[in-house]
Design a protein around this motif. Structure first.
Motif, PDB file in Angstrom:
ATOM      1  N   GLN A 161      61.392  18.475 -13.042  1.00 42.24           N
ATOM      2  CA  GLN A 161      61.445  18.182 -14.474  1.00 42.24           C
ATOM      3  C   GLN A 161      61.446  19.453 -15.316  1.00 42.24           C
ATOM      4  OE1 GLN A 161      59.082  14.725 -15.883  1.00 42.24           O
ATOM      5  NE2 GLN A 161      58.255  14.638 -13.819  1.00 42.24           N
ATOM      6  N   ASP A 162      61.073  20.567 -14.701  1.00 43.29           N
ATOM      7  CA  ASP A 162      60.978  21.830 -15.428  1.00 43.29           C
ATOM      8  C   ASP A 162      60.901  22.950 -14.401  1.00 43.29           C
ATOM      9  OD1 ASP A 162      60.340  23.672 -17.663  1.00 43.29           O
ATOM     10  OD2 ASP A 162      58.360  23.747 -16.732  1.00 43.29           O
ATOM     11  N   GLU A 191      54.743  32.978 -10.211  1.00 44.05           N
ATOM     12  CA  GLU A 191      54.328  31.746  -9.534  1.00 44.05           C
ATOM     13  C   GLU A 191      55.025  30.573 -10.224  1.00 44.05           C
ATOM     14  OE1 GLU A 191      52.754  28.383  -8.840  1.00 44.05           O
ATOM     15  OE2 GLU A 191      51.128  29.162 -10.114  1.00 44.05           O
ATOM     16  N   PHE A 192      56.333  30.585 -10.081  1.00 45.20           N
ATOM     17  CA  PHE A 192      57.252  29.610 -10.680  1.00 45.20           C
ATOM     18  C   PHE A 192      56.782  28.177 -10.411  1.00 45.20           C
ATOM     19  CE2 PHE A 192      61.324  27.247 -10.091  1.00 45.20           C
ATOM     20  CZ  PHE A 192      61.855  27.408 -11.349  1.00 45.20           C
ATOM     21  N   SER A 193      56.661  27.359 -11.485  1.00 44.49           N
ATOM     22  CA  SER A 193      56.087  26.017 -11.355  1.00 44.49           C
ATOM     23  C   SER A 193      56.805  25.017 -12.254  1.00 44.49           C
ATOM     24  CB  SER A 193      54.593  26.044 -11.728  1.00 44.49           C
ATOM     25  OG  SER A 193      53.858  26.893 -10.880  1.00 44.49           O
ATOM     26  N   ASP A 194      56.493  23.733 -12.038  1.00 43.75           N
ATOM     27  CA  ASP A 194      57.053  22.636 -12.817  1.00 43.75           C
ATOM     28  C   ASP A 194      55.983  22.154 -13.799  1.00 43.75           C
ATOM     29  OD1 ASP A 194      58.008  20.209 -13.802  1.00 43.75           O
ATOM     30  OD2 ASP A 194      58.937  19.643 -11.914  1.00 43.75           O
ATOM     31  N   HIS A 195      56.017  22.669 -15.027  1.00 43.80           N
ATOM     32  CA  HIS A 195      54.933  22.420 -15.971  1.00 43.80           C
ATOM     33  C   HIS A 195      54.975  21.030 -16.585  1.00 43.80           C
ATOM     34  CE1 HIS A 195      55.354  26.930 -15.941  1.00 43.80           C
ATOM     35  NE2 HIS A 195      54.102  26.746 -15.584  1.00 43.80           N
ATOM     36  N   ILE A 196      56.140  20.419 -16.667  1.00 43.09           N
ATOM     37  CA  ILE A 196      56.200  19.059 -17.203  1.00 43.09           C
ATOM     38  C   ILE A 196      55.543  18.084 -16.237  1.00 43.09           C
ATOM     39  CG2 ILE A 196      57.740  17.153 -17.829  1.00 43.09           C
ATOM     40  CD1 ILE A 196      59.621  19.158 -19.041  1.00 43.09           C
ATOM     41  N   THR A 197      55.819  18.251 -14.948  1.00 43.23           N
ATOM     42  CA  THR A 197      55.156  17.418 -13.943  1.00 43.23           C
ATOM     43  C   THR A 197      53.645  17.600 -14.013  1.00 43.23           C
ATOM     44  OG1 THR A 197      57.045  17.380 -12.448  1.00 43.23           O
ATOM     45  CG2 THR A 197      54.873  17.054 -11.455  1.00 43.23           C
ATOM     46  N   GLU A 198      53.191  18.835 -14.123  1.00 44.33           N
ATOM     47  CA  GLU A 198      51.752  19.119 -14.188  1.00 44.33           C
ATOM     48  C   GLU A 198      51.126  18.527 -15.443  1.00 44.33           C
ATOM     49  OE1 GLU A 198      48.868  23.026 -14.740  1.00 44.33           O
ATOM     50  OE2 GLU A 198      50.882  23.283 -13.914  1.00 44.33           O
ATOM     51  N   ARG A 199      51.839  18.604 -16.572  1.00 48.22           N
ATOM     52  CA  ARG A 199      51.284  18.116 -17.833  1.00 48.22           C
ATOM     53  C   ARG A 199      51.146  16.592 -17.837  1.00 48.22           C
ATOM     54  NH1 ARG A 199      54.585  19.219 -23.294  1.00 48.22           N
ATOM     55  NH2 ARG A 199      55.949  17.699 -22.271  1.00 48.22           N
ATOM     56  N   HIS A 200      52.019  15.907 -17.118  1.00 42.83           N
ATOM     57  CA  HIS A 200      51.974  14.444 -17.103  1.00 42.83           C
ATOM     58  C   HIS A 200      50.621  13.932 -16.616  1.00 42.83           C
ATOM     59  CE1 HIS A 200      53.712  10.407 -16.946  1.00 42.83           C
ATOM     60  NE2 HIS A 200      53.058  10.252 -15.803  1.00 42.83           N
ATOM     61  N   ASN A 201      50.098  14.580 -15.579  1.00 44.67           N
ATOM     62  CA  ASN A 201      48.779  14.224 -15.048  1.00 44.67           C
ATOM     63  C   ASN A 201      48.308  15.379 -14.179  1.00 44.67           C
ATOM     64  OD1 ASN A 201      46.655  13.130 -13.240  1.00 44.67           O
ATOM     65  ND2 ASN A 201      47.197  11.163 -14.158  1.00 44.67           N
ATOM     66  N   ALA A 206      49.379  19.571  -7.602  1.00 47.67           N
ATOM     67  CA  ALA A 206      49.834  19.939  -6.260  1.00 47.67           C
ATOM     68  C   ALA A 206      51.344  19.803  -6.126  1.00 47.67           C
ATOM     69  CB  ALA A 206      49.129  19.080  -5.212  1.00 47.67           C
ATOM     70  N   HIS A 207      51.917  18.740  -6.723  1.00 48.41           N
ATOM     71  CA  HIS A 207      53.371  18.565  -6.689  1.00 48.41           C
ATOM     72  C   HIS A 207      54.073  19.660  -7.484  1.00 48.41           C
ATOM     73  CE1 HIS A 207      53.565  14.531  -4.818  1.00 48.41           C
ATOM     74  NE2 HIS A 207      52.431  14.291  -5.462  1.00 48.41           N
ATOM     75  N   SER A 208      53.509  20.021  -8.634  1.00 49.65           N
ATOM     76  CA  SER A 208      54.157  20.997  -9.514  1.00 49.65           C
ATOM     77  C   SER A 208      54.208  22.388  -8.891  1.00 49.65           C
ATOM     78  CB  SER A 208      53.420  21.064 -10.860  1.00 49.65           C
ATOM     79  OG  SER A 208      52.188  21.762 -10.756  1.00 49.65           O
ATOM     80  N   LYS A 209      53.314  22.663  -7.951  1.00 47.89           N
ATOM     81  CA  LYS A 209      53.235  23.986  -7.344  1.00 47.89           C
ATOM     82  C   LYS A 209      54.169  24.152  -6.142  1.00 47.89           C
ATOM     83  CE  LYS A 209      50.035  25.646 -10.061  1.00 47.89           C
ATOM     84  NZ  LYS A 209      50.402  26.689 -11.041  1.00 47.89           N
ATOM     85  N   LEU A 210      54.679  23.076  -5.589  1.00 49.08           N
ATOM     86  CA  LEU A 210      55.533  23.165  -4.401  1.00 49.08           C
ATOM     87  C   LEU A 210      56.943  23.567  -4.810  1.00 49.08           C
ATOM     88  CD1 LEU A 210      54.221  20.095  -2.397  1.00 49.08           C
ATOM     89  CD2 LEU A 210      53.884  22.511  -1.847  1.00 49.08           C
ATOM     90  N   ARG A 211      57.081  24.808  -5.190  1.00 44.88           N
ATOM     91  CA  ARG A 211      58.329  25.382  -5.676  1.00 44.88           C
ATOM     92  C   ARG A 211      58.492  26.791  -5.091  1.00 44.88           C
ATOM     93  NH1 ARG A 211      58.275  20.802  -7.021  1.00 44.88           N
ATOM     94  NH2 ARG A 211      58.802  19.860  -9.046  1.00 44.88           N
ATOM     95  N   ALA A 212      59.651  27.360  -5.340  1.00 43.18           N
ATOM     96  CA  ALA A 212      59.893  28.743  -4.937  1.00 43.18           C
ATOM     97  C   ALA A 212      58.995  29.682  -5.746  1.00 43.18           C
ATOM     98  CB  ALA A 212      61.361  29.091  -5.161  1.00 43.18           C
ATOM     99  N   CYS A 213      58.928  30.932  -5.325  1.00 49.78           N
ATOM    100  CA  CYS A 213      58.155  31.945  -6.041  1.00 49.78           C
ATOM    101  C   CYS A 213      58.683  33.313  -5.646  1.00 49.78           C
ATOM    102  CB  CYS A 213      56.662  31.821  -5.727  1.00 49.78           C
ATOM    103  SG  CYS A 213      56.260  32.037  -3.983  1.00 49.78           S
ATOM    104  N   SER A 214      58.229  34.331  -6.344  1.00 52.06           N
ATOM    105  CA  SER A 214      58.672  35.688  -6.031  1.00 52.06           C
ATOM    106  C   SER A 214      57.513  36.659  -6.172  1.00 52.06           C
ATOM    107  CB  SER A 214      59.824  36.097  -6.960  1.00 52.06           C
ATOM    108  OG  SER A 214      60.421  37.307  -6.535  1.00 52.06           O
TER     109      SER A 214
END
Length: 331
Positions: A161-162, A191-201, A206-214
């Motif tokens: 979502q983001d 620590e690239f993340s999905d902030h819309i998913t995290e903001r929802h609840n 944990a779901h929002s953090k399972l993304r790529a990073c550098s």
């Protein structure tokens, strides 16, 4: 001392980049191999590098521009590289901190779970005695396959979502042959993340953090200064559309580095000999909090003078669906 990993025509190499002339570290094909040699010789990583002398010089700027600089630490088998992090560890800006203290003074019954965790860190994240302090929020990002090299593109899964930046300081570790963790040093990280998913609840953190990073491009050997300040930027079509300073170091944190390290490595599964650990220490600044929505092609740039060259990564377009609902087969 600052080190990088890079690709040369002859293969991989480690190089020292903090001097007037960047130079290859002789005989070191990877940071992992170099660190393991230092452990075997019972000497510091700095002593190991200095003991090998200076090799041939090279064009560091060209290596960065050509995408030949690798993360400063990785593992030949990415399943033996753990990428994790801790959150709610930084005090944030003075304004944000003042607002936080107003909320903290309202009584525990009026606090969100996140604010309760933050308050616990303020009160017990820096233990005075020899024992450990309160444990922080902890999250798992993935294994070494989640690592994107400096200058590389962040993939966006089809269900994202983001995709937004989180500028952080990262600890880099290997586990010795007897199960003892060794910190090589620190690096910049996104620590690239999905902030819309995290903001929802917040339970979807944990779901929002399972993304790529550098991470990187440089590994800074030695302790982290108590105060470090840098800048995070979002660049679109060659124009900076958002920039903000960010702070780290223990003067700007509610936990000590030692406390965060203890609460990670206290778990036996994180002390397997030979494993690599990349651990993010938490962010206090992100463009999403200022109402910015990222777009494919955006360039993230994170810079702190203590870490040498900035960390740059671009945002990719969403990938095609790679796993469909009902795609699990039954044996």
């Amino acid at each position: 001392m600052r080190l990088i990993q890079l690709e040369l025509g002859s293969g991989r190499a480690v190089a020292r980049v903090d001097g007037a002339k960047p130079a290859i570290v002789p005989g070191a094909k990877s940071m992992l191999e170099l660190a393991q040699s230092a452990i075997a010789a019972k000497r510091s990583l700095t002593a190991e590098v200095e003991g090998r002398g200076a090799g041939e010089s090279f064009d560091y700027a060209a290596a960065l521009a050509e995408g030949r600089v690798l993360p400063p630490l990785d593992h030949p088998d990415p399943t033996h590289c753990w990428i994790t992090g801790t959150g709610l560890t930084h005090l944030g800006s003075a304004e944000a901190r003042d607002k936080m203290h107003v909320k903290l003074g309202a009584g525990d019954e009026n606090l969100t779970d996140s604010l309760k965790m933050f308050k616990m860190g303020l009160e017990g994240g820096k233990p005075k005695g020899a024992g450990a302090g309160v444990q922080p929020e902890w999250f798992y990002k993935g294994d070494g396959t989640a690592l994107v090299r400096p200058g590389g593109e962040f993939p966006m899964p089809s269900f994202a979502q983001d995709g937004g930046e989180e500028p952080e300081v990262v600890g880099l570790y290997i586990v010795g042959p007897d199960g003892k963790p060794f910190r090589l040093g620190f690096a910049l990280g996104n620590e690239f993340s999905d902030h819309i998913t995290e903001r929802h609840n917040y339970l979807w953190l944990a779901h929002s953090k399972l993304r790529a990073c550098s991470v990187g491009p440089e590994l800074r050997i030695g302790d982290l200064p108590e105060h470090v300040a840098g800048d995070s930027r979002l660049i679109r079509n060659g124009k900076t559309i958002w920039t903000k300073p960010f702070l780290s170091g223990e003067k700007n944190m509610s936990h000590t580095i030692a406390n965060l390290e203890y609460h990670h490595f206290k778990y036996g599964q994180f002390r397997h000999p030979g494993d690599v650990h990349i651990h993010y220490f938490g962010a206090a600044t992100l463009s999403f909090a200022d109402g910015i929505r990222t777009e494919p092609g955006d360039l993230f740039e994170i810079e702190m003078k203590e870490f040498g060259a900035p960390l740059r990564n671009t945002l990719g377009a969403k990938s095609a669906e790679s796993f469909a609902y009902g795609g699990v087969a039954v044996l």
